[in-house]
Design a protein around this motif. Structure first.
Motif, PDB file in Angstrom:
ATOM      1  N   ARG A  23       0.837  -1.200   0.000  1.00  0.00           N
ATOM      2  CA  ARG A  23       0.000   0.000   0.000  1.00  0.00           C
ATOM      3  C   ARG A  23       0.872   1.251   0.000  1.00  0.00           C
ATOM      4  O   ARG A  23       1.950   1.275   0.582  1.00  0.00           O
ATOM      5  CB  ARG A  23      -0.957   0.004   1.181  1.00  0.00           C
ATOM      6  CG  ARG A  23      -0.280   0.206   2.504  1.00  0.00           C
ATOM      7  CD  ARG A  23      -1.322   0.327   3.601  1.00  0.00           C
ATOM      8  NE  ARG A  23      -0.686   0.640   4.825  1.00  0.00           N
ATOM      9  CZ  ARG A  23      -0.396  -0.234   5.753  1.00  0.00           C
ATOM     10  NH1 ARG A  23      -0.717  -1.479   5.597  1.00  0.00           N
ATOM     11  NH2 ARG A  23       0.212   0.144   6.848  1.00  0.00           N
ATOM     12  N   VAL A  32      -4.397  -0.886  -8.635  1.00  0.00           N
ATOM     13  CA  VAL A  32      -5.784  -0.539  -8.322  1.00  0.00           C
ATOM     14  C   VAL A  32      -6.462   0.081  -9.539  1.00  0.00           C
ATOM     15  O   VAL A  32      -7.595  -0.262  -9.880  1.00  0.00           O
ATOM     16  CB  VAL A  32      -5.848   0.426  -7.114  1.00  0.00           C
ATOM     17  CG1 VAL A  32      -7.236   1.007  -6.951  1.00  0.00           C
ATOM     18  CG2 VAL A  32      -5.424  -0.293  -5.849  1.00  0.00           C
ATOM     19  N   PHE A  36      -9.577  -1.508 -11.558  1.00  0.00           N
ATOM     20  CA  PHE A  36     -10.807  -0.731 -11.678  1.00  0.00           C
ATOM     21  C   PHE A  36     -11.255  -0.658 -13.133  1.00  0.00           C
ATOM     22  O   PHE A  36     -12.423  -0.888 -13.441  1.00  0.00           O
ATOM     23  CB  PHE A  36     -10.604   0.672 -11.106  1.00  0.00           C
ATOM     24  CG  PHE A  36     -11.813   1.541 -11.234  1.00  0.00           C
ATOM     25  CD1 PHE A  36     -12.929   1.319 -10.458  1.00  0.00           C
ATOM     26  CD2 PHE A  36     -11.839   2.583 -12.148  1.00  0.00           C
ATOM     27  CE1 PHE A  36     -14.056   2.120 -10.576  1.00  0.00           C
ATOM     28  CE2 PHE A  36     -12.947   3.385 -12.283  1.00  0.00           C
ATOM     29  CZ  PHE A  36     -14.063   3.146 -11.497  1.00  0.00           C
ATOM     30  N   ALA A  76     -15.030  -7.613  -5.205  1.00  0.00           N
ATOM     31  CA  ALA A  76     -14.710  -6.192  -5.385  1.00  0.00           C
ATOM     32  C   ALA A  76     -15.089  -5.386  -4.143  1.00  0.00           C
ATOM     33  O   ALA A  76     -14.352  -4.493  -3.720  1.00  0.00           O
ATOM     34  CB  ALA A  76     -15.431  -5.642  -6.612  1.00  0.00           C
ATOM     35  N   PHE A  77     -16.239  -5.697  -3.547  1.00  0.00           N
ATOM     36  CA  PHE A  77     -16.665  -4.980  -2.342  1.00  0.00           C
ATOM     37  C   PHE A  77     -15.701  -5.242  -1.188  1.00  0.00           C
ATOM     38  O   PHE A  77     -15.329  -4.319  -0.452  1.00  0.00           O
ATOM     39  CB  PHE A  77     -18.084  -5.384  -1.953  1.00  0.00           C
ATOM     40  CG  PHE A  77     -18.560  -4.741  -0.693  1.00  0.00           C
ATOM     41  CD1 PHE A  77     -18.899  -3.399  -0.677  1.00  0.00           C
ATOM     42  CD2 PHE A  77     -18.645  -5.463   0.480  1.00  0.00           C
ATOM     43  CE1 PHE A  77     -19.317  -2.796   0.496  1.00  0.00           C
ATOM     44  CE2 PHE A  77     -19.064  -4.871   1.651  1.00  0.00           C
ATOM     45  CZ  PHE A  77     -19.402  -3.531   1.661  1.00  0.00           C
ATOM     46  N   THR A  80     -12.525  -3.292  -1.801  1.00  0.00           N
ATOM     47  CA  THR A  80     -12.743  -1.864  -1.584  1.00  0.00           C
ATOM     48  C   THR A  80     -12.821  -1.553  -0.092  1.00  0.00           C
ATOM     49  O   THR A  80     -12.260  -0.549   0.364  1.00  0.00           O
ATOM     50  CB  THR A  80     -14.036  -1.412  -2.280  1.00  0.00           C
ATOM     51  OG1 THR A  80     -13.931  -1.707  -3.675  1.00  0.00           O
ATOM     52  CG2 THR A  80     -14.299   0.061  -2.094  1.00  0.00           C
ATOM     53  N   THR A  81     -13.474  -2.403   0.658  1.00  0.00           N
ATOM     54  CA  THR A  81     -13.595  -2.197   2.098  1.00  0.00           C
ATOM     55  C   THR A  81     -12.225  -2.258   2.775  1.00  0.00           C
ATOM     56  O   THR A  81     -11.889  -1.388   3.590  1.00  0.00           O
ATOM     57  CB  THR A  81     -14.532  -3.251   2.709  1.00  0.00           C
ATOM     58  OG1 THR A  81     -15.801  -3.160   2.064  1.00  0.00           O
ATOM     59  CG2 THR A  81     -14.709  -3.040   4.201  1.00  0.00           C
ATOM     60  N   SER A  83      -9.290  -1.815   1.367  1.00  0.00           N
ATOM     61  CA  SER A  83      -8.490  -0.699   0.878  1.00  0.00           C
ATOM     62  C   SER A  83      -8.869   0.609   1.581  1.00  0.00           C
ATOM     63  O   SER A  83      -7.994   1.385   1.989  1.00  0.00           O
ATOM     64  CB  SER A  83      -8.684  -0.559  -0.633  1.00  0.00           C
ATOM     65  OG  SER A  83      -7.991   0.549  -1.125  1.00  0.00           O
ATOM     66  N   THR A  84     -10.150   0.847   1.745  1.00  0.00           N
ATOM     67  CA  THR A  84     -10.615   2.061   2.425  1.00  0.00           C
ATOM     68  C   THR A  84     -10.200   2.059   3.894  1.00  0.00           C
ATOM     69  O   THR A  84      -9.746   3.079   4.423  1.00  0.00           O
ATOM     70  CB  THR A  84     -12.142   2.191   2.310  1.00  0.00           C
ATOM     71  OG1 THR A  84     -12.486   2.205   0.922  1.00  0.00           O
ATOM     72  CG2 THR A  84     -12.646   3.455   2.967  1.00  0.00           C
ATOM     73  N   ARG A  87      -6.516   2.876   4.100  1.00  0.00           N
ATOM     74  CA  ARG A  87      -6.263   4.284   3.789  1.00  0.00           C
ATOM     75  C   ARG A  87      -6.639   5.171   4.981  1.00  0.00           C
ATOM     76  O   ARG A  87      -5.887   6.076   5.349  1.00  0.00           O
ATOM     77  CB  ARG A  87      -7.067   4.707   2.560  1.00  0.00           C
ATOM     78  CG  ARG A  87      -6.754   6.118   2.128  1.00  0.00           C
ATOM     79  CD  ARG A  87      -7.504   6.519   0.870  1.00  0.00           C
ATOM     80  NE  ARG A  87      -7.242   5.602  -0.216  1.00  0.00           N
ATOM     81  CZ  ARG A  87      -8.210   5.038  -0.952  1.00  0.00           C
ATOM     82  NH1 ARG A  87      -9.470   5.298  -0.714  1.00  0.00           N
ATOM     83  NH2 ARG A  87      -7.902   4.228  -1.938  1.00  0.00           N
TER      84      ARG A  87
END
Length: 120
Positions: A23, A32, A36, A76-77, A80-81, A83-84, A87
């Motif tokens: 990351r 990413v 996407f 994908a969800f 994304t979860t 990754s968020t 971050r």
């Protein structure tokens, strides 16, 4: 269908592991973006050619194309979860360091002022 589920789960774990380890690097950021674009492309293709998606799903042991799309959306969800979350955790650490640095600077300035006032 069992082998596809195992493969999808292993792929998800590998993907999350890659982005947790890398990351903040340019390589992860580029990855990413590529994922996407690929996911958007797949979504558009799935909307336009539903029979093709069903054919692919049948070839890998899934009964309906919609189920395949749903499995991919879950992956994908989850990505994304994670990754968020990572971050936001990094941002919290950066804000805490910034707040500490500002507090230390303010404390040093007050010490300097008090020293000057005591000397006068």
């Amino acid at each position: 269908m069992i082998w596809f589920q195992i493969l999808a789960i292993l792929g998800l774990v590998a993907l999350v592991g890659f982005f947790v380890v890398n990351r903040g690097t340019a390589r992860a950021s580029a990855g990413v973006k590529l994922l996407f674009v690929a996911f958007i492309g797949f979504g558009l293709y799935a909307m336009l050619r539903q029979d093709d998606v069903t054919w692919v799903a049948n070839k890998i042991g899934i009964q309906r194309g919609l189920d395949l799309v749903l499995f991919l959306l879950v992956i994908a969800f989850a990505f994304t979860t994670v990754s968020t979350y990572l971050r936001f955790r990094d941002l919290e650490v950066k804000y805490a360091r910034l707040a500490r640095a500002i507090a230390l600077q303010d404390a040093e300035r007050q010490d300097q002022r008090q020293t000057r006032d005591d000397q006068s």
